[in-house]
Scaffold this active site. Structure first.
Site, mmCIF file in Angstrom:
data_model
loop_
_atom_site.group_PDB
_atom_site.id
_atom_site.type_symbol
_atom_site.label_atom_id
_atom_site.label_comp_id
_atom_site.label_asym_id
_atom_site.label_seq_id
_atom_site.Cartn_x
_atom_site.Cartn_y
_atom_site.Cartn_z
ATOM 1 N N HIS A 161 0.826 -1.216 0.000
ATOM 2 C CA HIS A 161 0.000 0.000 0.000
ATOM 3 C C HIS A 161 0.860 1.265 0.000
ATOM 4 C CE1 HIS A 161 -3.262 -2.773 1.174
ATOM 5 N NE2 HIS A 161 -2.371 -3.280 2.000
ATOM 6 N N SER A 282 14.431 21.586 -16.598
ATOM 7 C CA SER A 282 13.231 22.354 -16.878
ATOM 8 C C SER A 282 13.629 23.667 -17.528
ATOM 9 C CB SER A 282 12.486 22.609 -15.562
ATOM 10 O OG SER A 282 11.656 23.741 -15.699
ATOM 11 N N LYS A 288 15.520 21.758 -11.390
ATOM 12 C CA LYS A 288 14.883 20.484 -11.722
ATOM 13 C C LYS A 288 15.785 19.511 -12.468
ATOM 14 C CE LYS A 288 11.086 19.326 -11.351
ATOM 15 N NZ LYS A 288 9.856 19.801 -11.984
ATOM 16 N N GLU A 295 9.532 8.031 -17.263
ATOM 17 C CA GLU A 295 8.176 8.561 -17.498
ATOM 18 C C GLU A 295 7.688 8.185 -18.898
ATOM 19 O OE1 GLU A 295 7.709 12.764 -16.423
ATOM 20 O OE2 GLU A 295 9.228 12.456 -14.897
#
Ligand code: ARG
Length: 464
Positions: A161, A282, A288, A295
């Protein structure tokens, strides 16, 4: 690609040329040219059999071989003039062959139809793709083993979980993916067996009246045997569907892996760093570093899943035997192969470039009372029924939470209030190392067991 107003192969029966729009709509050469070398391979085997069976002359065979050799060179050197008017890869090559060698070229299609021809080409293409993919899976598995080998005693929290559950080693976590990839490879291998059957000889759908030798063609092309029903041979694409299903599962496994890499790399978790060459920055936020590759793997999984649905849907309403619908099998199949190939290739390299942060992992494992189950098991081994042990430990966890400390920080006298069975040997049990070491059976996270799993993994790869 050239567009000329040549007469179509079948124009004898038609009163007007195919409309320009229809030509574009029905042509597949824009994508099926990818099958060209397999088409030539199939044609060479077919011609050899025709000659051996006395259906074409030895001179015809020699002309066909010479012509196809030249065409192969033209294609590999990117000098072949693909023509939209000639609809697909098969007619383009046949037309060029006839231009080059005359009547022998026109004899090549004896006893054959594009229906069994294309089914053969796709099977040859897919067999080749599967063999490459199996190599790439093995390379990724090797990367996983190499990383795992360094981390059999690197402790991290295992989750259920997404809550801290029990301590495990980072190697143990990685080896879960090794197992998934083992099954993925087995699935591809299994599919390969059903791909590797020869459709040629089925001709349009019913077989052919020439005295052909299908087994000979099968052997020349390295097929394990022939498709045993001519209608089935030209019409079903189940082999492409099951391949895509296997591919979707591989992508699904890598998507889950990617999700974890993304999570682990988040500064909020900080378990790992992914090498800069797999990340981007970024355009606005200077701080970043984004895990673009995992992804995209996660994103591209959706694309492959979509191809699976496309192929299933393509097939479901078709009456026997061949229908033009089947031409639509190629783009989803090709894209599945390309996506999976690129993904596996990049993944093996990305795993090699992972930097592990053991201190962060350890700190996280110490946070969530990850050894609570160990304490319960300890009490059970001293005679307490498991449910009572569970309850006693739950109270101890509540106490620790109130104190803002770990179970292992509670003094013995305090611990004994939860159960008189507790002794000072409990602290070994409550330690992360003790917890791992105690799960000492095949499939468990004890360092020696994980090392054994890695060794078995290496043996498995050496045999494959
Ligand atoms: N381009 C076609 C395909 O991909 C080849 C077979 C065409 N056969 C036919 N009867 N129109 O399926």
């Amino acid at each position: 690609m050239t567009n000329t107003q040549d007469k179509n192969t079948w124009s004898g029966r038609f009163n007007e040329p195919v409309a320009e729009l229809v030509k574009r709509y029905t042509a597949s050469v824009g994508f099926d040219h990818k099958l060209a070398l397999f088409d030539i391979q199939g044609s060479l085997a077919h011609a050899q059999m025709l000659s051996q069976c006395g259906i074409i002359a030895a001179q015809d065979l020699a002309d066909i071989q010479r012509g196809l050799a030249q065409i192969q060179t033209e294609i590999t050197q990117d000098k072949f003039d693909w023509q939209l008017d000639l609809e697909d890869v098969h007619l383009n090559i046949e037309k060029r062959l006839t231009t080059l060698v005359g009547d022998a070229g026109k004899r090549l299609h004896t006893g054959r139809s594009r229906n069994d021809q294309v089914a053969t080409d796709v099977r040859l293409y897919l067999r080749h793709a599967i063999d490459e993919l199996l190599q790439l899976i093995a390379a990724l598995q090797t990367s996983i083993l190499n990383l795992a080998e360094q981390h059999t005693t690197t402790i991290m929290p295992g989750f259920t979980h997404l809550q801290v559950a029990q301590p495990i080693s980072f190697a143990h976590h990685l080896m879960a993916y090794f197992e998934m990839l083992k099954r993925d490879a087995a699935r591809l291998h299994d599919v390969r067996g059903r791909v590797n059957r020869l459709p040629l000889g089925a001709a349009a759908l019913a077989g052919t009246s020439y005295p052909i030798k299908r087994e000979m063609v099968a052997e020349l092309l390295g097929f394990d045997g022939v498709c045993e029903n001519s209608l089935d041979a030209v019409s079903d694409r189940d082999f492409a569907i099951e391949f895509t299903a296997a591919a979707a599962l591989i992508m699904t496994h890598l998507s889950r892996f990617s999700e974890e890499l993304i999570l682990w790399m988040s500064p909020m978790v900080g378990f790992i760093d992914i090498a800069d060459r797999f990340c981007t920055g970024s355009s606005i936020m200077p701080q970043k570093k984004n895990p673009d590759v995992p992804e995209l793997v996660r994103g591209k999984t959706g694309r492959v899943n979509g191809h699976l649905i496309a192929l299933l849907t393509l097939m479901k309403g078709q009456p026997l035997a061949y229908n033009k619908d089947n031409q639509e099998d190629k783009e989803p199949l090709f894209d599945t192969v390309d996506t999976l190939t690129q993904t596996l290739r990049i993944y093996a390299d990305m795993i090699t470039g992972i930097k592990v942060k053991p201190a962060k992992m350890r700190a996280a494992a110490l946070q969530g009372y990850a050894t609570a189950t160990d304490l319960a098991d300890y009490l059970v081994k001293k005679g307490l029924p498991f449910r009572d042990a569970h309850e006693a430990v739950a109270l101890a966890v509540r106490f620790a939470e109130q104190q803002g400390c770990d179970l292992s920080d509670i003094r013995l006298a305090e611990l004994q209030k939860f159960s008189a069975l507790i002794d000072d040997d409990v602290y070994q049990v409550l330690s992360l190392e003790g917890s791992l070491a105690s799960r000492n059976h095949i499939g468990g996270t004890a360092p020696n067991q994980v090392q054994a799993a890695i060794t078995r993994g290496r043996e498995y790869l050496a045999q494959r």
